[in-house]
Design a protein around this motif. Structure first.
Motif, PDB file in Angstrom:
ATOM      1  N   ALA A   1      -5.727  10.780   5.094  1.00 42.77           N
ATOM      2  CA  ALA A   1      -6.259   9.435   4.474  1.00 42.77           C
ATOM      3  C   ALA A   1      -7.759   9.717   4.479  1.00 42.77           C
ATOM      4  O   ALA A   1      -8.355   9.127   3.521  1.00 42.77           O
ATOM      5  CB  ALA A   1      -5.858   8.343   5.216  1.00 42.77           C
ATOM      6  N   TYR A   2      -8.436  10.385   5.611  1.00 42.41           N
ATOM      7  CA  TYR A   2      -9.882  10.458   5.756  1.00 42.41           C
ATOM      8  C   TYR A   2     -10.059  11.916   5.808  1.00 42.41           C
ATOM      9  O   TYR A   2      -9.891  12.683   6.746  1.00 42.41           O
ATOM     10  CB  TYR A   2     -10.454   9.788   6.827  1.00 42.41           C
ATOM     11  CG  TYR A   2      -9.995   8.317   6.986  1.00 42.41           C
ATOM     12  CD1 TYR A   2     -10.717   7.430   6.264  1.00 42.41           C
ATOM     13  CD2 TYR A   2      -8.925   7.772   7.426  1.00 42.41           C
ATOM     14  CE1 TYR A   2     -10.458   6.108   6.024  1.00 42.41           C
ATOM     15  CE2 TYR A   2      -8.642   6.485   7.253  1.00 42.41           C
ATOM     16  CZ  TYR A   2      -9.268   5.593   6.856  1.00 42.41           C
ATOM     17  OH  TYR A   2      -8.880   4.075   6.762  1.00 42.41           O
TER      18      TYR A   2
ATOM     19  N   GLU B   1       0.722  -1.363  -0.035  1.00 44.54           N
ATOM     20  CA  GLU B   1      -0.016  -0.094  -0.137  1.00 44.54           C
ATOM     21  C   GLU B   1       0.796   1.126   0.114  1.00 44.54           C
ATOM     22  O   GLU B   1       0.302   2.290  -0.227  1.00 44.54           O
ATOM     23  CB  GLU B   1      -0.933  -0.046   1.111  1.00 44.54           C
ATOM     24  CG  GLU B   1      -1.957  -1.273   1.077  1.00 44.54           C
ATOM     25  CD  GLU B   1      -1.612  -2.539   1.419  1.00 44.54           C
ATOM     26  OE1 GLU B   1      -0.641  -2.744   2.178  1.00 44.54           O
ATOM     27  OE2 GLU B   1      -2.344  -3.379   0.790  1.00 44.54           O
TER      28      GLU B   1
ATOM     29  N   GLU C   1      -4.389   5.866   7.209  1.00 40.74           N
ATOM     30  CA  GLU C   1      -4.863   4.788   6.704  1.00 40.74           C
ATOM     31  C   GLU C   1      -5.224   3.689   7.886  1.00 40.74           C
ATOM     32  O   GLU C   1      -4.071   3.424   8.557  1.00 40.74           O
ATOM     33  CB  GLU C   1      -4.521   3.943   5.358  1.00 40.74           C
ATOM     34  CG  GLU C   1      -4.382   4.859   4.279  1.00 40.74           C
ATOM     35  CD  GLU C   1      -6.178   4.740   3.527  1.00 40.74           C
ATOM     36  OE1 GLU C   1      -6.707   4.159   4.132  1.00 40.74           O
ATOM     37  OE2 GLU C   1      -5.868   5.653   2.458  1.00 40.74           O
TER      38      GLU C   1
ATOM     39  N   THR D   1      -9.030  -5.159   7.775  1.00 40.37           N
ATOM     40  CA  THR D   1      -7.832  -4.679   6.953  1.00 40.37           C
ATOM     41  C   THR D   1      -6.896  -5.758   7.043  1.00 40.37           C
ATOM     42  O   THR D   1      -6.260  -6.107   5.985  1.00 40.37           O
ATOM     43  CB  THR D   1      -7.298  -3.359   7.636  1.00 40.37           C
ATOM     44  OG1 THR D   1      -8.138  -2.407   7.318  1.00 40.37           O
ATOM     45  CG2 THR D   1      -5.966  -3.025   6.919  1.00 40.37           C
TER      46      THR D   1
END
Length: 792
Positions: free
Chosen positions: A748-749, A68, A603, A559
């Motif tokens: 990330a958010y 990632e 993340e 995840t």
């Protein structure tokens, strides 16, 4: 001649008090912002620059590669520093340091207890060969020459013993475990340091062959030799990692991070836990420049308005022999006088506001405005630049009037109208960009506060720091039983850390008897079975481990399964996970929904949870209505069970909020900058409205004589300005969208920028502009038409 210039300038400014006040206020506000932002930026850029060898000091960091993307940390495996020094002659010195977190210090002689929030490190004597600290007593070779010795800062020594001289030779206990002899005292480190030292103590170095595990408390600094290059050294690091790390370990490279970059790189963090990005510094620099430019534009616009009123004065001066050079000098003298007054007022105001700025930015000490020669040079340069920007163009215009036209009061315009309008558009474009930025930052902060983190923290949860020594751990059951009997306490769980925490432990793993470790590291969370109920963490498959499952079962998150390529959570139940080459192996008994274990900038990482036999935190959930009554009862129970330890706790919500300290500061700064930009922009619009009203006074009089209403005249005068604000919006919106999208990419958010944000900013700008212009428009519309046209 120069004396006469300033004497006449002073009289002129007193005669035109309103003009002088508006210009002085606008310039003062702009200069205050520039001074305060410069002080903040200089303070941030000065972190750890007081070390003489700063250009040769580097921190060892680890870059882990995952599918990632990179996973970066400021920590390293234990054997790295010593091995590097042994293999590379380019390294002059290296110092491993462990800790930096909170701890309790007990003074043996008085049995007084002190809780230190941070800065307790175990270090090697070489630490002081790399970094420069002023010794008040013995130096490092003596003070940290053998295990069990400790060095205190002056402030800490005085707090413990009354004076630093009395501290020498005394004995202290760290966490009621390590006995330390105070053998040295150093001067207090400056506030602008990312090494918040309080207590340093020496330990016996241990050998380790674990090149995989990384603990955030294990960090090291390197001093390169004068002829060595950090970039060249980093080029050799992949080969070093390949040589020493196991072949089947996840990919990782060790790297040297320059000390000069540490404070500005949030990816690796800092020992102090505080970073300040270069992007933020660039943003603040631009904000300061723009606000100062807006203030100068105000001066220009107001000066051109004033020029009409002074046209006869200019005509008379030229008729009696004054030349353009003299007039230019006269008007520049006036500008210099106003700017000088504004600068002096700004320096005094900025100094008075520094404590407020320090609290806003959460600095440990109050920033000082006049702290070095650099600031004095900056103030002088600022005065010269503002004088030139603000005064040169108006002085050229004023000194260039035709004397005959001026004496006949036939001056219809001063300077380029298009330029003045462009300046107002520029002002309002900046103001709308700042308002738009403020809106986005505030919305993002609200998003942080309201987003579902995947665990419950509706009721207050306090995190009690529990001692980890064997005797204290044997009392944990007593603590739990006593607290659960207290009214208002609804749940209690023991854990290594909270659900969202900046202290994390990442480790590779092997799934279902695989031959090698995964190419990613999982975040290990140690917690008892009650943890899941207390935080309402939802299971999608399986169950929580039982109280008897100490080191015998795993719970993983969604995840982790995605990284393993497993789509059905039920498929993972019963499969084994192997850690550290078989040192620990157990089955997966449950899969939980993803929850945010770090800040929303990151993340969600793969997570591995298990039950341990000892923990450092008690998570205590309290009913909100009982919070005030419950806290004294909890403290009383604590003091009864752990009389030798200070009652130390933190609210979970405060811990989560600490993740977003810099964003919170940015939000406050944007609010202030947007407000100031609007004020300065309104002053500029007020100046242009005054100019227009002066220019069209006869036209307004004729229109009134012919029957025009006040409202129609106000509309006529206002529509042109509203067009300028709309043009500014057309410019500001794409610029604001672009800049704020770049800022949001760090998270990330994040929120999405919606059309209504543009609409809100645009409507607000139009409303503010209409209110500002209406004052002058109404004043012109209600004036006596006979007075305005009698000269025709």
């Amino acid at each position: 001649m120069l004396k006469n210039y300033f004497k006449i300038a002073w009289r002129s400014l007193l005669r035109n008090r309103t003009y002088t006040l508006l210009n002085a206020v606008g310039l003062t506000v702009g200069i205050v912002c520039a001074l305060m932002l410069y002080t903040v930026i200089q303070f941030e850029r000065s972190y750890d620059t007081h070390h003489q060898k700063k250009d040769r000091i580097y921190r060892l960091v680890t870059d882990m590669e995952t599918p990632e993307g990179p996973n970066l940390t400021g920590a390293i495996p234990y054997p790295v520093p010593a091995t590097l020094k042994a293999e590379y002659p380019q390294i002059e010195n290296v110092s491993f340091y462990i800790g930096g977190g909170p701890g309790q210090i007990t003074v043996e002689k008085s049995n007084q207890k002190f809780r230190e929030a941070s800065g307790i490190y175990a270090v090697e004597p070489s630490f002081f060969d790399i970094f420069d600290y002023l010794w008040l007593s013995n130096e490092a070779s003596v003070s940290l020459g053998k295990p069990g010795n400790a060095v205190l800062t002056q402030a800490v020594a005085e707090r413990y013993f009354g004076s630093w001289q009395k501290a020498l030779g005394q004995t202290i206990r760290l966490n009621n475990n390590n006995i330390l002899n105070v053998t040295g005292v150093i001067k207090n480190p400056p506030a602008n340091s990312d090494l918040p030292i309080t207590v340093l103590y020496s330990v016996t170095p241990r050998t380790s062959t674990d090149w995989v595990s990384i603990n955030s408390a294990w960090q090291a600094f390197v001093l390169l030799s004068p002829n060595a290059s950090g970039e060249q050294f980093n080029a050799m690091m992949p080969a070093f990692a390949k040589k020493h790390r196991p072949v089947d370990a996840h990919k990782a490279v060790f790297r040297l991070q320059p000390l000069s970059e540490m404070h500005f790189d949030a990816r690796y963090g800092t020992p102090s836990g505080r970073t300040f990005s270069m992007a933020t510094i660039r943003s603040l620099t631009l904000v300061g420049i723009f606000l100062l430019l807006m203030a100068c534009i105000n001066f220009i616009n107001l000066a051109t308005v004033q020029a009409i009123r002074r046209s006869k004065e200019v005509g008379v001066r030229k008729v009696v022999g004054g030349n353009r050079r003299q007039l230019l000098g006269q008007f520049l003298a006036e500008t210099t006088l106003i700017v000088s007054i504004s600068v002096l007022a700004a320096v005094a105001l900025a100094q008075a506001l520094m404590p407020l700025a320090s609290r806003l930015l959460e600095f440990s000490e109050t920033l000082q405005l006049l702290h070095d020669w650099d600031m004095l040079v900056f103030i002088l340069a600022l005065t010269l630049v503002v004088t030139f920007l603000s005064g040169f163009y108006p002085a050229i215009i004023l000194s260039g009037f035709n004397p005959i036209v001026a004496l006949k009061s036939q001056v219809k315009s001063t300077g380029n109208v298009t330029l003045r309008r462009a300046l107002v558009v520029f002002q309002f474009a900046i103001a709308q960009v700042l308002v738009f930025g403020m809106l986005v930052v505030v919305k993002q902060m609200n998003y942080f506060q309201t987003k579902n983190l995947g665990f419950s923290h509706k009721d207050p949860v306090i995190l009690l720091s529990v001692p980890t020594d064997s005797v204290s751990q044997s009392k944990v059951s007593t603590l739990k039983n006593e607290l659960l009997q207290q009214r208002g306490i609804s749940a209690l769980s023991m854990s290594f850390n909270s659900p969202a925490d900046d202290r994390n432990w990442f480790t590779p793993l092997r799934y279902d008897n695989a031959e090698k470790d995964t190419d990613f590291a999982a975040n290990m969370k140690l917690a008892d079975p009650h943890y899941f109920n207390l935080y309402a963490i939802e299971f999608v498959a399986g169950r929580a481990y039982a109280a008897t499952d100490t080191f015998r079962a795993f719970v993983v998150n969604e995840t982790l399964l995605k990284r393993l390529g497993i789509k059905d959570p039920q498929e993972a139940i019963g499969k084994t996970i192997n850690l550290w080459d078989g040192y620990y192996e157990a089955p997966i008994v449950g899969v939980v929904k993803d929850f945010h274990a770090e800040s929303l900038e990151e993340e969600i990482s793969p997570m591995l949870m298990m039950h341990s036999d000892s923990y450092g935190f008690a998570n205590v959930k309290i009913e909100a209505s009982q919070l005030l009554e419950a806290m004294p009862r909890i403290e009383k129970a604590w003091n009864r069970i752990y009389p030798e330890y200070i009652f130390d706790y933190q609210f979970l919500d405060d811990k989560i909020a600490s993740f977003y300290q810099q964003e919170r500061q940015m939000s406050q700064l944007f609010k202030l900058a947007a407000l100031i930009a609007i004020i300065i922009g309104c002053l500029g619009l007020f100046g242009l409205a005054s100019f227009t009203a002066e220019q069209r006074v006869k036209e307004i009089g004729i229109r009134k004589v012919l029957g025009a209403t006040t409202s129609s005249i106000v509309a006529m005068l206002s529509k042109d300005f509203l067009r300028l604000v709309l043009v500014a919006a057309i410019i500001a919106f794409p610029v604001g969208w672009y800049l704020m999208n770049i800022w949001l990419e760090d998270f990330a958010y994040r929120i999405k920028i919606s059309w209504w944000m543009f609409g809100l900013v645009g409507v607000s700008a139009l409303g503010i502009a209409l209110f500002t212009v209406s004052f002058q428009a109404i004043r012109a519309a209600i004036s006596n038409p006979l007075e305005s046209i009698k000269g025709e």
